[in-house]
Design a protein around this motif. Structure first.
Motif, short mmCIF file in Angstrom:
data_model
loop_
_atom_site.label_atom_id
_atom_site.label_comp_id
_atom_site.label_asym_id
_atom_site.label_seq_id
_atom_site.Cartn_x
_atom_site.Cartn_y
_atom_site.Cartn_z
N GLY A 41 0.86 -1.06 -0.13
CA GLY A 41 0.03 0.10 -0.31
C GLY A 41 0.54 0.98 0.03
N GLU A 42 0.27 2.55 -1.10
CA GLU A 42 1.33 3.94 -0.46
C GLU A 42 0.50 4.57 0.50
N LYS A 43 1.64 5.09 0.98
CA LYS A 43 1.53 6.72 1.86
C LYS A 43 0.13 7.99 0.74
N LEU A 44 0.60 8.33 1.80
CA LEU A 44 -1.26 9.87 1.16
C LEU A 44 0.39 10.76 0.53
N GLU A 45 1.46 10.62 0.41
CA GLU A 45 2.48 11.71 0.17
C GLU A 45 2.55 10.53 -1.87
#
Ligand code: PEP
Length: 247
Positions: free
Chosen positions: A127-131
């Motif tokens: 999963g990706e981070k917000l940024e």
């Protein structure tokens, strides 16, 4: 090709024996949809306690293991130790392991490969981070994390992929069904192009990130969402409704 709906509960570092007794009580009274595979991820010290009291229709996972069977690795537990205690599943690569404890794609992949070779089934989290999402890099991140695992394993048969956008975990900000579906579909396409069509059609891709009894039904309607990994809500009776979201 049908994929059995899968709902995992990740208790994280929560629970006392008496709180666990309460969770097991609502799992027992359910009723839990028999078409759903249910697994709870338990702190390692409680694994054998929980295994002894869980109903037969709920399986059990550890939340981490190391990448070798034994040795001088103080504080770690191995897949062999889990299997020796009858624990069939492990959650690996959770964003808290990656971001709080600094686990790299490489280490996560080594852990997944060793766990599978030892005979465990794995919930592999990506999963990706917000940024990263805001920079338009979601696909690049989840493909990179998936490829790291793919490069080290021989088969996806005993892997459930958990897509958990980091910005949605424990924040109350759930991905919309469309946002989650979009990534799941792209992941399936990645599997088709980079592994093979059978894996693309059979591997279960579950969503995690602030899933609740209120949003689970809409998420479950999306064609590429094959279940959930649930943190906070897995400690509450709402978990039963999440398990039954497909009904
Ligand atoms: C998780 O721990 O994997 C998770 C998704 O947590 P929460 O449901 O609390 O966001």
């Amino acid at each position: 090709m049908s994929r059995k709906f899968f709902v995992g509960g990740n208790w994280k570092m929560n629970g006392t024996k008496s709180e666990i007794d309460g969770i097991v009580a609502f799992l027992k009274s359910g009723p839990l949809d028999t078409n759903v595979e249910v697994v709870v991820g338990v702190p390692s010290i409680y694994l054998t306690y929980v295994k002894g009291i869980l109903p037969d229709n709920v399986s059990i996972a550890a939340q981490n293991t190391y990448k070798v069977a034994k040795g001088a690795f103080t504080g770690e537990i191995s897949p062999a130790m889990l299997l020796d205690n009858g624990i069939p599943w492990v959650i690996l690569g959770h964003s808290e392991r990656r971001n709080v404890f600094g686990e790299t794609d490489e280490l996560v992949a080594e852990k997944v490969a060793h766990a599978l070779e030892a005979g465990l089934k794995v919930i592999a989290c990506i999963g990706e981070k917000l940024e990263e999402r805001e920079a338009g890099n979601t696909e690049e991140v989840v493909f990179r994390q998936t490829k790291a695992i793919a490069d080290k394993i021989k088969s996806w048969d005993n892997v459930v992929v958990a897509y958990e956008p980091v910005w949605a975990i424990g924040t109350g900000k759930t991905a919309t069904p469309q946002q989650a579906q979009e990534v799941h579909e792209k992941l399936r396409d990645w599997f088709s192009k980079n592994i093979n069509q059978t894996v693309a059609e059979t591997v279960r891709i579950i969503y995690g990130g602030s899933v609740t009894a209120g949003n689970a039904k809409d998420l479950a309607k999306e064609k590429d969402i094959d279940g959930f990994l649930v943190g906070g809500a897995s400690l509450k009776p709402d978990f039963v409704q999440i398990v039954n979201a497909k009904q």
